[in-house]
Design a protein around this motif. Structure first.
Motif, PDB file in Angstrom:
ATOM      1  N   PRO B  84     -18.326  38.778  30.704  1.00 29.69           N
ATOM      2  CA  PRO B  84     -17.346  37.554  30.855  1.00 29.69           C
ATOM      3  C   PRO B  84     -17.568  36.637  29.379  1.00 29.69           C
ATOM      4  CG  PRO B  84     -18.987  37.176  32.247  1.00 29.69           C
ATOM      5  CD  PRO B  84     -19.513  38.403  31.729  1.00 29.69           C
ATOM      6  N   LYS B  85     -16.625  36.031  28.940  1.00 29.60           N
ATOM      7  CA  LYS B  85     -16.653  35.219  27.986  1.00 29.60           C
ATOM      8  C   LYS B  85     -17.856  34.342  28.007  1.00 29.60           C
ATOM      9  CE  LYS B  85     -13.418  32.314  25.167  1.00 29.60           C
ATOM     10  NZ  LYS B  85     -12.506  31.203  25.463  1.00 29.60           N
ATOM     11  N   GLN B  86     -18.634  34.057  27.016  1.00 29.91           N
ATOM     12  CA  GLN B  86     -19.769  33.179  27.261  1.00 29.91           C
ATOM     13  C   GLN B  86     -19.303  31.964  26.725  1.00 29.91           C
ATOM     14  OE1 GLN B  86     -23.087  34.795  28.180  1.00 29.91           O
ATOM     15  NE2 GLN B  86     -21.476  35.760  29.156  1.00 29.91           N
ATOM     16  N   VAL B  87     -19.043  30.928  27.793  1.00 27.16           N
ATOM     17  CA  VAL B  87     -18.544  29.618  27.439  1.00 27.16           C
ATOM     18  C   VAL B  87     -19.779  28.719  27.670  1.00 27.16           C
ATOM     19  CG1 VAL B  87     -16.738  27.623  27.895  1.00 27.16           C
ATOM     20  CG2 VAL B  87     -16.127  30.166  28.436  1.00 27.16           C
ATOM     21  N   HIS B  88     -19.837  27.798  26.680  1.00 29.25           N
ATOM     22  CA  HIS B  88     -21.132  26.994  26.621  1.00 29.25           C
ATOM     23  C   HIS B  88     -20.836  25.490  27.215  1.00 29.25           C
ATOM     24  CE1 HIS B  88     -24.155  29.934  25.322  1.00 29.25           C
ATOM     25  NE2 HIS B  88     -23.301  30.247  24.602  1.00 29.25           N
ATOM     26  N   GLY B  89     -19.608  25.269  27.112  1.00 34.82           N
ATOM     27  CA  GLY B  89     -19.338  24.000  27.507  1.00 34.82           C
ATOM     28  C   GLY B  89     -18.018  23.475  26.847  1.00 34.82           C
TER      29      GLY B  89
END
Lengths: 620, 339
Positions: B84-89
């Motif tokens: 999945p899309k790697q979202v950090h914040g």
């Protein structure tokens, strides 16, 4: 990876080796100490749970007399003391022991022998408190043991002495754990693992240890003052002679409120490991999560009188502490929303570990809602000391801490024990516990609002309390069924051959980067950390973690029986003081100091484990 | 591994339990409920409960909605290929969910500060009544300063007038709580605490000690009789001019037994009995219950108590006096004549 053989070399003298049970008692290995912490916590949980069941049976119907009022007071007191001091803290310290050194790329804790002493002070101190049942009665003044009820005049039996002395013994161990892990986390991280690259569980451990360091002294002062009152007729809490009833309450809650964060921050840490792993996404808002932990810890020392709103401290004190208490909802909210955002857009796998971790979110939010309601001081006068409070703190301590602890058990089981727990039994275990928990504790909100005070040994009909109490008691038995499934799952898993899967969950942090079972020395070569979630990043790039050192001899600490015997000596001194056998207390204390002195002069340089390739040779 | 299971969250259990609990609560409130306020203090506290519960329920539903939606929408599927899309914040989101709770807390703080001062300040002015409450293991002493009236376990107050309580303890910490009239305040030895309450309508209200005070904690109850101001004054006068009449032979025998066995601990106004260890028994026959709400004030209840007090109420200070059946009957007759 080159194999490592365990060739013991003479560093100074031969390291002693122990067999069977003595190998465990003498172990200074953080992994074995962690396992023993978890076993002991589960052992005490069985007793704390049995006490709770007896309480629920007694409250099944009005005017019930299954246990006497005196026994009832002992049951709920020991239930509270057990679950806080002998279950919640030790099981979390067990995970911290077993996992944190691995997460930071360390080979052990900073002070392995002191770690063993912490463990044995907890185990023997806990058993010491439990012998009270056979020695004139358990403590019966509630887990916060208010004076003057707990003083010698109103509680002449030895029960409260077991509380005072037992908690001092386990408290020394907890304080040493705090010092040990503060030094370990701050000084022993692998090269490149900056603070803001640490896994969130390690972050939570760091902040928790700071809380312990500052929160345990006030309760220790309280326990010592009361011990002086009860054993030597001092008058710190003797009201007719000028003692102060609120002194105990202030000191207790200056400890007591941080204490609830001591048992919830590591739970936050566990959830912050499991949800990203099973969402296949990094933790959302890592920096704000670490900041929120720190802010919660800071605020936790500024809210203690919210336990004392009914003490008549006046509207100014009450409003100040009401507002600081409500403020804790802000960093806690940040954490909840960050977990939700971590789930958002992920690929969520419903393993048992994740079911437990996910259930934490709604349950903890319910506990948070009642928490904000309780913080509103004038309204709290209706909730305070009623079953509403009982419902509230079980939603945060059971729905929060224990659900996270069970999540951690399923999650880290393959790392700690080299086996996977059964997922099929795990589902039964989870759903029974989840349903049983809500059926037990949700009706308690209603009971509190319907005016039922906590800690009453029975009630008359006509108050509208019978039905909710019966629902709660049924829930407690559903919970029991759930925990028995867990017990069966544990036993059947231990009877199976280990699966020895290194990384069954596609993990993110360093504990999954090493073989299973974890070698005694943890890392053959300490890794070089260049990222947050470094192991996950390396896996995605199809690479091995870079190493920070060549393969070489690994220095290991020697096992030792001396921590166990020191703890045992301190417990004997406790019995001496409690039974007024002064010579025994004195001799045992002198013996304890003598053993501590021996530790100071004792030279033991441990031993080395050597690789079977020449030192400095090619790694990999 | 069986990762790709359908979500198990088909039913949201907390919601079901919530609904069940609301239904349960709707079946009728008990006689000691914070949800049926009978005075301005309890009313204010209930309004705070509704305000906070309403706001927090909205938050809970938002969290639960996002949570359940995420579990269903973003569950792992067999077709999942890439990560999945790697979202950090997201700084904007993180600031938003910091600011919104702060605003809610400001709202709740305003209510809290307002009521903390309104309810936490002793009332003055005409028409306020003073009552001194002294907690004992395990009963309640009520004194009306300036009138000489002392009673136990049944409090009389006038309707529509603010009552200032000064709260003290003779031994350990107790807590004075009448849920229908308002929240509790502790009775702490060495301190005097203040609390004011008011009953808006006449009636009998139930109260109970809310702070663990020993083995008899569950048996430390009391009642509050809210009367019209005229009736209340009449009661005060009655308590002052009380005389004891022992007319029948049984009552006379009871009086003699009382003098012999009970007078060192108990007071009865209008007699030479002035013991202060146990509850004041003046006009005992007019109270609905005895032994701090433990037994009904009937011949059977009184007899059961006299037979063996610690068996009725754990930790009771009154010992088993070893009275015979006949002695008990005489004493009951005497006590029932205390009007």
């Amino acid at each position: 990876m080159a194999a490592i053989t365990e060739r013991v070399t003479l560093a100074h003298r031969q390291a002693p080796s122990y067999r069977g049970i003595w190998a465990w008692i003498a172990s200074v290995d953080h992994k074995k100490i962690g396992i023993m912490y978890i076993y002991a916590a589960l052992f005490f949980m069985a007793f704390g749970g049995a006490e709770a069941l007896l309480v629920r049976i007694q409250l099944w119907q009005p005017n019930n007399h299954v246990v006497s009022a005196e026994t009832f007071n002992q049951l709920f007191t020991m239930h509270g003391v057990t679950m806080i001091f002998l279950v919640a803290m030790p099981i979390l310290i067990g995970y911290i022991n077993a996992i944190v050194p691995l997460q930071i790329g360390a080979r052990d804790v900073a002070f392995p022998r002191m770690n063993s002493l912490s463990l044995w002070l907890f185990v023997l101190g806990g058993l010491f408190m439990y012998t009270s049942w056979f020695m004139g009665g358990a403590p019966d003044a509630g887990w916060f043991n208010y004076v003057p009820l707990s003083g010698g005049h109103f509680s002449p039996g030895a029960g409260v002495d077991f509380y005072d002395i037992g908690l001092q013994i386990t408290g020394i161990g907890t304080l040493m754990t705090a010092i040990n892990f503060l030094v370990t986390i701050l000084n022993m991280r692998a090269p490149g693992m900056r603070l803001l690259r640490m896994p969130m569980f390690t972050w939570s451990a760091l902040i928790t240890m700071l809380l312990i360091l500052f929160a345990f002294p006030p309760i220790t002062v309280n326990l010592i003052l009361q011990m002086m009152d009860r054993l030597f007729h001092a008058n710190f809490f003797n009201i007719p002679l000028g003692g102060n009833a609120l002194l105990w309450q202030n000191l207790f809650w200056i400890f007591g409120h941080p204490e609830v964060y001591i048992v919830i921050l590591p739970a936050f840490g566990i959830i912050s490991e499991i949800i990203p792993t099973f969402s296949r996404k990094p933790l959302f808002g890592y920096e704000s999560m670490a900041l929120a932990l720190s802010v919660i810890a800071f605020l936790s020392f500024m809210v203690w009188t919210h336990h004392m709103f009914a003490d008549g401290l006046g509207p100014i004190v009450n409003t100040i502490f009401a507002i600081t208490s409500m403020l804790i909802a802000v960093p806690t909210g940040i954490k909840i929303f960050n977990w939700l955002a971590t789930l958002w857009g992920g690929q969520i796998r419903f393993t048992t570990a994740n079911l437990y971790a996910l259930s934490f979110i709604p349950l903890f939010v319910i506990g948070g809602i009642s928490g904000v309601m309780l913080a509103m001081a004038p309204a709290d006068l209706q909730y305070n000391d009623s079953y509403f409070v009982v419902a509230h703190f079980h939603y945060v301590l059971f729905g929060g801490t224990l659900m996270a602890a069970l999540a951690g058990l399923y999650f880290w089981f393959p790392r700690i024990w080299g086996r996977l727990l059964s997922e099929r039994l795990g589902r039964w275990n989870f759903w029974l516990v989840f349903v049983g928990f809500n059926v037990t504790f949700f009706p308690m909100h209603i009971l509190g609002l319907e005016g039922m005070p906590r800690r009453i040994s029975t009630y008359a009909p006509g108050y509208g309390w019978t039905t909710p109490n019966q629902i709660a008691t049924i829930g407690a038995f559903i919970l029991l069924a759930g925990m028995l499934v867990l017990l069966y799952n544990l036993i059947s898993t231990f009877l199976r051959k280990p699966d020895l899967e290194q990384d069954p969950w596609d993990g993110r942090s360093l504990e999954w980067s090493i073989p299973s079972p974890t070698p005694e020395y943890n890392f053959a070569q300490v890794p070089l950390i260049e990222d947050r979630d470094a192991y996950w990043v390396a896996k995605r790039q199809g690479k091995e973690l870079p190493k920070a050192e060549p393969l070489g001899p690994i220095h290991m600490p020697s096992p030792s029986l001396s921590p166990f015997f020191l703890a045992l000596t301190i417990v004997i001194a406790g019995y001496g003081a409690l039974l007024h056998v002064d010579w025994l207390a004195l001799i045992a204390l002198l013996a304890a100091f003598w053993q501590i002195g021996l530790q100071l002069v004792h030279e033991d340089h441990g031993y080395h484990v050597h690789p079977d390739v020449p030192a400095g040779g090619a790694a990999e | 591994m069986r990762w790709h299971r359908r979500p198990d969250f088909k039913v949201s259990l907390p919601l079901v339990v919530t609904l069940a609990a609301i239904l349960l609560g709707g079946c009728g409130l008990g006689k000691q409920s914070t949800l049926s306020p009978a005075g301005p203090v309890a009313q204010a506290q209930l309004s705070m409960l509704y305000e906070s519960l309403a706001i927090m329920t909205v938050i809970f539903l938002v969290v639960l909605g996002v949570f359940v939606y995420s579990l269903i929408r973003f569950r792992a599927r067999k077709t999942d290929q890439a990560l999945p899309k790697q979202v950090h914040g997201s700084t904007a989101l993180e600031i938003a969910w910091t600011i919104v709770p702060i605003i809610i807390i400001v709202v709740l703080s305003i209510t809290t500060v307002h009521y903390a001062f309104a309810l936490g300040t002793p009332q003055t002015g005409k028409g306020t009544v003073q009552v001194q409450v002294i907690g004992h293991q395990y009963w309640w002493e009520f004194r009306y300063p300036g009138t000489g009236v002392v009673t136990a376990n049944q409090l009389h107050i006038p309707v529509g007038e603010k009552v200032n309580f000064s709260l003290q303890s003779a031994d350990v910490i107790h807590s004075f709580w009448v849920p229908e009239l308002g929240g509790k305040t502790d009775l702490i030895p060495g301190r005097t605490n203040n609390l004011w309450l008011e009953a808006s309508r006449p009636g009998l209200y139930y109260g109970q000690c809310a702070q663990l005070c020993g083995a008899g904690h569950a048996y430390m109850k009391f009642t509050v009789l809210a009367q019209s101001p005229a009736d209340f004054q009449k009661w005060l006068r009655h308590m002052r001019h009380d005389t004891v009449s022992a007319t029948t032979p049984a009552e006379k025998a009871g009086l003699a037994l009382f003098k012999q066995n009970c007078a060192t601990c108990h007071t009865i106004q209008g007699t030479p009995f002035h013991g202060t260890v146990g509850p004041n028994l003046t006009a005992l026959a007019e109270r609905p219950t005895i032994a701090a709400g433990t037994l009904p004030n009937t011949a059977e209840g009184l007899a059961a108590w006299l037979r063996n007090p610690p068996a009725v109420k754990p930790g009771a200070r009154m010992p088993d006096l070893g009275l015979s059946q006949g002695q008990i009957q005489s004493l009951v007759a005497f006590l029932q004549a205390l009007k």
